[in-house]
Structure formats: C-alpha cells, structure tokens
Design a protein around this motif. Structure first.
Motif, short mmCIF file in Angstrom:
data_model
loop_
_atom_site.label_atom_id
_atom_site.label_comp_id
_atom_site.label_asym_id
_atom_site.label_seq_id
_atom_site.Cartn_x
_atom_site.Cartn_y
_atom_site.Cartn_z
N SER A 281 38.91 23.14 33.85
CA SER A 281 38.63 22.51 35.14
C SER A 281 39.90 22.47 35.97
CB SER A 281 38.11 21.08 34.92
OG SER A 281 39.16 20.27 34.39
N ARG B 257 47.18 20.21 34.51
CA ARG B 257 47.95 19.89 33.30
C ARG B 257 48.79 21.08 32.85
NH1 ARG B 257 45.28 15.83 29.01
NH2 ARG B 257 47.31 16.28 28.15
N ASP C 115 39.42 18.63 29.18
CA ASP C 115 40.81 18.83 29.60
C ASP C 115 41.62 17.54 29.52
OD1 ASP C 115 40.55 21.53 30.10
OD2 ASP C 115 39.88 21.24 32.16
N ILE C 116 40.94 16.41 29.42
CA ILE C 116 41.65 15.14 29.25
C ILE C 116 41.88 14.83 27.78
CG2 ILE C 116 41.45 12.62 29.54
CD1 ILE C 116 39.94 13.16 32.15
N SER D 85 31.21 20.74 35.22
CA SER D 85 32.51 20.25 35.67
C SER D 85 32.92 18.99 34.92
CB SER D 85 32.48 19.97 37.18
OG SER D 85 32.22 21.15 37.90
N LEU D 86 31.97 18.07 34.72
CA LEU D 86 32.27 16.84 34.00
C LEU D 86 32.67 17.13 32.56
CD1 LEU D 86 29.45 14.46 35.30
CD2 LEU D 86 31.88 14.37 35.85
N LEU E 230 38.05 19.33 46.39
CA LEU E 230 37.46 20.23 45.40
C LEU E 230 36.52 21.24 46.04
CD1 LEU E 230 36.74 17.73 42.46
CD2 LEU E 230 38.68 19.27 42.77
N ILE F 240 36.22 18.65 32.62
CA ILE F 240 37.22 17.63 32.94
C ILE F 240 37.47 16.73 31.74
CG2 ILE F 240 37.63 15.55 34.32
CD1 ILE F 240 36.24 16.99 36.65
N TYR F 241 36.37 16.32 31.06
CA TYR F 241 36.52 15.48 29.87
C TYR F 241 37.30 16.21 28.79
CZ TYR F 241 35.33 12.77 25.72
OH TYR F 241 35.41 12.05 24.56
N PRO G 245 43.14 19.19 25.79
CA PRO G 245 43.46 20.23 26.75
C PRO G 245 43.90 21.54 26.10
CG PRO G 245 45.27 18.68 26.56
CD PRO G 245 44.15 18.13 25.74
N VAL H 282 41.45 19.84 36.59
CA VAL H 282 42.32 18.93 35.83
C VAL H 282 43.12 19.72 34.80
CG1 VAL H 282 42.37 17.00 34.19
CG2 VAL H 282 40.85 16.92 36.18
N GLY H 283 42.45 20.65 34.12
CA GLY H 283 43.13 21.48 33.13
C GLY H 283 44.19 22.36 33.74
#
Length: 453
Positions: free
Chosen positions: A341, A347, A445-446, A438-439, A68, A442-443, A449, A343-344
C-alpha cells in the motif's frame, strides 16, 4: 534524532512525489477535456474535506485532505435515460416509459448517478458534455491521465539510469577468498585445514583489474566468470593491472559445487524444493562494484520491463493477496515483490533514507526509482477496463464506437451513446473490493511490512 528526521524525510519525498504524480495525472485529463470544449467544474487533488480551493474561470481548483487520488468533474459524464426506455424494478416488474425505477439499492445508485451528471449540465450548454463527444476524443481524455503517469515514469527512470547511474560489477577484483568453503556456507573465517582458494594461491589481490584470461580480453565480470567456470583444472594465464604495473598470474580453477542461480540471482530449486547445484570452476574472487551511467537507449526497455512486472502482479493479484493475508494474520515473511500500500511505500522510503551504510547517491536513486515504479503502477492499474478506473470509461467509449460502426455497416439507425450509468452497481462492487484490498495491504504494511534489502 538524525535517524528519525531522515526517516520522515524519506516519507515526505514519497508523499510529495505521489501528490505531484496525482496532480499531473489529472492535468492529463484536464487539458484535453478543455481543448475539446467540455465544461470542467472541478479539478481536485485528494478526497474528503477541501483544504484549499480557488475558482478560475468556470473551474474550481483545489486540494483535499486525503491525498490518495484525485479527479476532475466534467459536465455530463453519463447520458440521460432514454425517454422511451422501459426500466425494470428490483422485483422483476416493469415501469412505463418515461418513468424512473427507483426501487432497490442498485436502481437508486444508477438514478443518483444520472441525476448528479444532469446537475452538471447548464441550460444551453448541452453540447459541452462529455458523453456527446466523439469516441476518439473521449478516449484521448480518459487515457490522458495514465499516459501522463507513463511519461513521468520515463523521465524518472531516465534520471535514475542516465543521471544517478546503477551499481554494476566491474572487471576489478573486489575481494579474494582465503579458502574454499562449501556451497551455502555463511562462515567468514577459514577453518583449520581448509583448502586455499585458487585466487589467493595465485596472488590475486583486491583492486587488481583483470585485463585478459588465457589470451581472451575481458570486458565484463560475467565474461571472466564464464571462462573460469568452464575451465576447472586448467591452468589459466590471468593478466591484471595492479596500479600502473601489468602482471601475469597463473590460476588453476578448482572444480567445486555451487548453487544454480537464475537471472535475478535467486537460487533455483527443483520440484521437491531442493536447491539445485552444479559443478563449476572456482577461483574465489568477487567483483568490485561501481556506479555506471546508462545510455538513454536503456530507459524505455527498463520502463517496459517494469510495466510487464506490474501487469503480471495485477494479473496474479488474488493469489498474491492471499499470501499477504497469511503474512499479516499468521506471521511469516512478506514477498518483497508482492503488492504494498501507500503506507508500505512510505515505510520503505523511510527505511532507505536511514541506511547510513549506503551512499547518499544510492539512497537518492532508490527513492527516485520508487516514485518511477509508483507511476508505472498508476499507469497500468488505471488501464483496467472497470469503472471507476480510466480504463472503464475507455471501454465504454470503445463499445459505443463499435456499436455505431456496426449500425452504419448494416444500415441501421444510430444506437446513440452507451448508457454507462447502468454499470454503476458494478462500479460500487469494484470500489468496495478496492477498498477492502487497500485496508488489507495497509494493515499488513503496519504489522508485517516488506523488508528493504
């Protein structure tokens, strides 16, 4: 099984692209640093435990577990504390010259940064430190990373626009409505008694290529739409090519209400939230789309537009994050143009890779464009004048240059290097805020999203 593999492939493409972008970003710092004689102890991609490393010359090159970010460790990032400096402790007392104040967390952070920086300086090599470089050289080193991301973005946008091309409306008819439906209707069939559309009544067919309308040669779909919309109730001679046959059809656009849209195709609303409508001529035909390769001259404007969009997003980031938090914890739809993020991004890449209804070239172009936009984001974000971002180091160098210039102008002694270690407490706050942001992303995007398409 195939869908899962495609999803993983999309994520893998983004991860590999991100790692390469980070690696090239750090090379953008490494090359000028070595060229200017600065000792570089480490070149690392990622953070956390080291997975692999190899020492070549005086520099250790390696990869860490969390991809990252990355860094290069340069000798003497912070100047030593002046021997005549009088420091203040956390309770407002004073410490005599030459003695270091370590009372309080922030003072400890500053001193730890100075100590860590001093440990990178080998005896007899004080001239190879970063802080001793001339201001322009320090600026070049710190801007090398973001500029590398900008260059990557330009290349990738060039691949998308000039290589893959983009889907554009053509002058070929793609669809013909059988009847006239009210604005906003989602019906796919014509109800009993519905008025036949002017296009269907005139005999227009899909794959007809529009050559001219009422004597005006048509070179784009937007041009034909503009003529039709201002010609309600007027008979128009529309010349089309159907196969190898040239036909002249008589079309009379019908005056009808349609929603007003902006340049991006979004429906415009007034201050009360009501969708705006306008009366325009309507024929009931839609364009066929085709992939069109763009000229090289289109690349830089596209990059510039993307840079402006990212800069606007960052400027309005606090309010955008409020929207993200509301969507994450209270439900609702995420803003498709809002922050995401890594993560997003992963996805989104995975979802695009599995869209079997979309041509492979379109999916590949989207993934390359996603990496291009990611590099634009890295470029703009790193220019923020806050440490530990590159822009923070640039700001420190520029401030030092201004101080020295003013001192020379006024005939005063050289004030020496700016002690950037003093802003370590602010850096700590910035890192904490970025971590929290960031957290949250990420949350979000989980659990909620951004939807592709």
């Amino acid at each position: 099984m195939e869908t899962v593999l495609l999803y993983l492939l999309g994520i893998l493409i983004v991860v590999v692209g991100l790692v390469l972008s980070i690696g090239l970003h750090e090379i953008g710092h490494l090359v000028p640093a070595k060229a200017f004689g600065v000792k570089v102890g480490q070149y690392m991609i990622g953070f956390g435990p080291t997975i692999f490393s190899r020492k070549k010359g005086e520099t250790e090159y390696g990869v860490k577990a969390i991809p990252l970010g990355g860094y290069i460790s340069m000798s003497g990032m912070f100047p030593p504390q002046k021997t005549a400096e009088v420091a203040e402790d956390a309770v407002g007392g004073r410490v005599s010259a030459g003695r270091t104040a370590t009372t309080g967390m922030f003072q400890t952070l500053v001193q730890d940064a100075r100590t860590a920086s001093a440990e990178t300086v080998d005896e007899g090599e004080e001239q190879r430190t970063f802080y001793r470089l001339a201001v322009p050289k320090r600026v070049v080193i710190m801007l090398g990373g973001p500029v590398m991301n900008l260059l990557i973005a330009i290349v990738l946008f060039g691949v998308v626009l000039c290589g893959f091309g983009v889907q554009q409306a053509t002058t070929t008819v793609g669809s013909v409505s059988e009847c006239v439906l009210p604005a906003g209707s989602t019906s796919t069939t014509c109800p009993a008694g519905a008025t036949q559309s002017p296009g269907a009544a005139a005999g227009l067919q899909p794959r007809d290529e529009i050559v001219s309308i009422d004597g005006t040669r048509v070179s784009s779909w937007d041009q034909s739409t503009a003529i039709i919309q201002k010609s309600a109730g007027e008979k128009l001679d529309v010349v089309v090519l159907r196969g190898h046959q040239r036909l002249t059809l008589e079309v009379t656009p019908l005056l009808t209400k349609r929603y007003v849209t902006d340049a991006a195709g979004n429906i415009v609303t007034d201050s009360s939230g009501t969708r705006a409508t306008e009366e325009v001529g309507f024929v009931g035909i839609g364009s066929a789309y085709a992939r069109v390769q763009q000229p090289v001259s289109a690349v830089l404007p596209a990059v510039g537009s993307n840079v402006a969009s990212v800069a606007t997003l960052i400027w309005h980031l606090p309010e955008r994050l409020v929207g993200v938090a509301q969507a994450a914890f209270g439900g609702g739809t995420r803003d498709a143009n809002g922050p995401v993020s890594v993560v997003g991004v992963g996805r989104m890449a995975g979802e695009v890779a599995t869209l079997n209804s979309v041509p492979v070239l379109d999916r590949a172009g989207y993934l390359v464009g996603l990496l291009a936009s990611l590099n634009v984001a890295l470029f703009v974000f790193n220019l923020i004048p806050l440490m530990p971002l590159d822009g923070g180091h640039v700001a420190g160098a520029v401030i030092e240059g201004v101080r020295r210039f003013v001192a020379r102008l006024l005939g005063r002694p050289d004030p020496g290097p700016v002690d950037t270690a003093k802003v370590i407490p602010l850096t700590f706050v910035v890192v904490t805020v970025l971590g929290a942001m960031s957290l949250l992303l990420i949350y979000a995007d989980i659990v909620n999203p951004v939807k592709v398409g």
